[in-house]
Design a protein around this motif. Structure first.
Motif, mmCIF file in Angstrom:
data_model
loop_
_atom_site.group_PDB
_atom_site.id
_atom_site.type_symbol
_atom_site.label_atom_id
_atom_site.label_comp_id
_atom_site.label_asym_id
_atom_site.label_seq_id
_atom_site.Cartn_x
_atom_site.Cartn_y
_atom_site.Cartn_z
ATOM 1 N N ASP A 177 0.845 -1.197 0.000
ATOM 2 C CA ASP A 177 0.000 0.000 0.000
ATOM 3 C C ASP A 177 0.879 1.245 0.000
ATOM 4 O O ASP A 177 1.888 1.297 0.711
ATOM 5 C CB ASP A 177 -0.884 0.057 1.258
ATOM 6 N N VAL A 178 0.495 2.238 -0.777
ATOM 7 C CA VAL A 178 1.127 3.557 -0.699
ATOM 8 C C VAL A 178 0.158 4.446 0.061
ATOM 9 O O VAL A 178 -0.920 4.778 -0.436
ATOM 10 C CB VAL A 178 1.422 4.128 -2.096
ATOM 11 N N ALA A 179 0.530 4.789 1.292
ATOM 12 C CA ALA A 179 -0.371 5.531 2.176
ATOM 13 C C ALA A 179 0.167 6.933 2.423
ATOM 14 O O ALA A 179 1.345 7.110 2.725
ATOM 15 C CB ALA A 179 -0.534 4.801 3.507
ATOM 16 N N LEU A 180 -0.700 7.915 2.292
ATOM 17 C CA LEU A 180 -0.381 9.299 2.602
ATOM 18 C C LEU A 180 -1.149 9.677 3.862
ATOM 19 O O LEU A 180 -2.376 9.586 3.895
ATOM 20 C CB LEU A 180 -0.774 10.233 1.455
ATOM 21 N N LEU A 181 -0.426 10.095 4.890
ATOM 22 C CA LEU A 181 -1.038 10.452 6.166
ATOM 23 C C LEU A 181 -0.795 11.927 6.441
ATOM 24 O O LEU A 181 0.357 12.364 6.553
ATOM 25 C CB LEU A 181 -0.444 9.629 7.308
ATOM 26 N N LYS A 182 -1.878 12.687 6.536
ATOM 27 C CA LYS A 182 -1.749 14.083 6.922
ATOM 28 C C LYS A 182 -1.358 14.170 8.398
ATOM 29 O O LYS A 182 -1.919 13.493 9.253
ATOM 30 C CB LYS A 182 -3.072 14.825 6.724
ATOM 31 N N GLY A 183 -0.411 15.074 8.665
ATOM 32 C CA GLY A 183 -0.022 15.331 10.038
ATOM 33 C C GLY A 183 -0.595 16.639 10.545
ATOM 34 O O GLY A 183 -1.381 17.315 9.868
ATOM 35 N N GLU A 184 -0.159 17.012 11.732
ATOM 36 C CA GLU A 184 -0.673 18.216 12.374
ATOM 37 C C GLU A 184 -0.176 19.493 11.690
ATOM 38 O O GLU A 184 -0.772 20.557 11.860
ATOM 39 C CB GLU A 184 -0.254 18.230 13.842
ATOM 40 N N ALA A 185 0.909 19.391 10.914
ATOM 41 C CA ALA A 185 1.488 20.587 10.288
ATOM 42 C C ALA A 185 0.868 20.921 8.931
ATOM 43 O O ALA A 185 1.186 21.963 8.363
ATOM 44 C CB ALA A 185 3.000 20.421 10.129
ATOM 45 N N TRP A 186 -0.012 20.070 8.428
ATOM 46 C CA TRP A 186 -0.701 20.398 7.179
ATOM 47 C C TRP A 186 -1.611 21.595 7.432
ATOM 48 O O TRP A 186 -2.319 21.626 8.434
ATOM 49 C CB TRP A 186 -1.503 19.201 6.684
ATOM 50 N N PRO A 187 -1.613 22.587 6.547
ATOM 51 C CA PRO A 187 -2.431 23.784 6.789
ATOM 52 C C PRO A 187 -3.890 23.447 7.094
ATOM 53 O O PRO A 187 -4.548 22.735 6.325
ATOM 54 C CB PRO A 187 -2.303 24.558 5.479
ATOM 55 N N GLY A 188 -4.384 23.927 8.208
ATOM 56 C CA GLY A 188 -5.776 23.709 8.601
ATOM 57 C C GLY A 188 -6.056 22.351 9.194
ATOM 58 O O GLY A 188 -7.216 22.026 9.469
ATOM 59 N N ASN A 189 -5.007 21.527 9.424
ATOM 60 C CA ASN A 189 -5.233 20.163 9.900
ATOM 61 C C ASN A 189 -4.847 19.962 11.366
ATOM 62 O O ASN A 189 -4.855 18.841 11.854
ATOM 63 C CB ASN A 189 -4.459 19.166 9.029
ATOM 64 N N GLU A 190 -4.543 21.023 12.069
ATOM 65 C CA GLU A 190 -4.184 20.878 13.475
ATOM 66 C C GLU A 190 -5.335 20.254 14.256
ATOM 67 O O GLU A 190 -6.495 20.663 14.133
ATOM 68 C CB GLU A 190 -3.832 22.238 14.077
ATOM 69 N N GLY A 191 -5.010 19.227 15.022
ATOM 70 C CA GLY A 191 -6.038 18.512 15.773
ATOM 71 C C GLY A 191 -6.755 17.453 14.960
ATOM 72 O O GLY A 191 -7.689 16.816 15.459
ATOM 73 N N ARG A 192 -6.281 17.202 13.720
ATOM 74 C CA ARG A 192 -6.959 16.223 12.857
ATOM 75 C C ARG A 192 -5.975 15.275 12.174
ATOM 76 O O ARG A 192 -6.320 14.597 11.213
ATOM 77 C CB ARG A 192 -7.766 16.956 11.782
ATOM 78 N N GLY A 193 -4.743 15.219 12.656
ATOM 79 C CA GLY A 193 -3.755 14.342 12.040
ATOM 80 C C GLY A 193 -4.186 12.886 12.063
ATOM 81 O O GLY A 193 -4.869 12.434 12.991
ATOM 82 N N ALA A 194 -3.798 12.143 11.041
ATOM 83 C CA ALA A 194 -4.142 10.719 10.959
ATOM 84 C C ALA A 194 -3.526 9.969 12.143
ATOM 85 O O ALA A 194 -2.336 10.088 12.422
ATOM 86 C CB ALA A 194 -3.642 10.134 9.644
#
Length: 216
Positions: A177-194
């Protein structure tokens, strides 16, 4: 697989509450959707290559941590501990394709690439990463475990990692599997990281081969 032609699609092929499974590399553009924090290209298992990689994991120790120029991508030296063979060449081509895909998807030149043989539980607790988007691909051994957003009690993230809600299910990626996981530093993603963790390596001698890629 030509990542330079990637364009956002109108409709994802499969969607969970905050995750998307896709069956072609172009589908990875779903990671740009605001409501998606995990996007997985489920490309299927190459049984012959997988069997060979299992042997590589048992016989060789890879500890590659490199700053890579995507404009001059060449990971051949990273596989120096592995004897030359048709399988090694096929793996090298796959590594180049996956890393190049990530670079094109995020229009990044400088990448942090880790290709490691793992024989212990690196991150046994559920956690989020303090990055933008991290690519994970397990080539041998058990793959990364993760939680659907609706099963996460984010208030419990921390030292214990006890974030699985009652009745929730731990899900597992598949090898290749090639998995992309958004972290907390993605713009607007704070509090929603994978939310994810390393799988348990309970079997003696069990090893993983794990690729991670980040934008530098």
């Amino acid at each position: 697989m030509n990542a330079r032609s990637l364009k956002p699609r109108e409709v994802p092929e499969s969607r969970g509450d905050a995750h998307a499974f896709v069956w072609e590399p172009a589908g990875l553009t779903d990671i740009y959707r605001e409501d998606v924090n995990l996007c997985v290209w489920r490309r299927g298992l190459d049984a012959r290559l997988s069997a060979w990689l299992g042997g590589v994991g048992r016989k060789h120790r890879l500890q590659v941590v490199e700053r890579v120029d995507a404009h001059a991508l060449d990971l051949r030296a990273s596989l120096a501990p592995v004897p030359e063979s048709a399988e090694r060449e096929a793996w090298l081509q796959d590594l180049h394709a996956v890393v190049g895909l990530y670079a094109d998807l995020f229009e990044a030149r400088w990448l942090g690439v880790r290709l490691t043989t793992v024989d212990r539980d690196l991150c046994p607790r559920f956690h989020v990463d303090r990055v933008g988007v991290r690519l994970l691909c397990t080539y041998a051994g058990p793959a990364t475990e993760w939680l659907e957003e609706r099963h996460v009690a984010r208030g419990h993230l921390g030292p214990t990692g006890e974030v699985l809600r009652p009745g929730g299910q731990v899900r597992t990626l598949e090898r290749f599997d090639v998995a992309l996981l958004k972290g907390e530093a993605w713009p607007g993603n704070e509090g929603r990281g994978a939310v994810h963790r390393s799988p348990s390596l309970t079997k003696e001698g069990s090893r993983r081969i794990l690729l991670t890629v980040d934008v530098l």
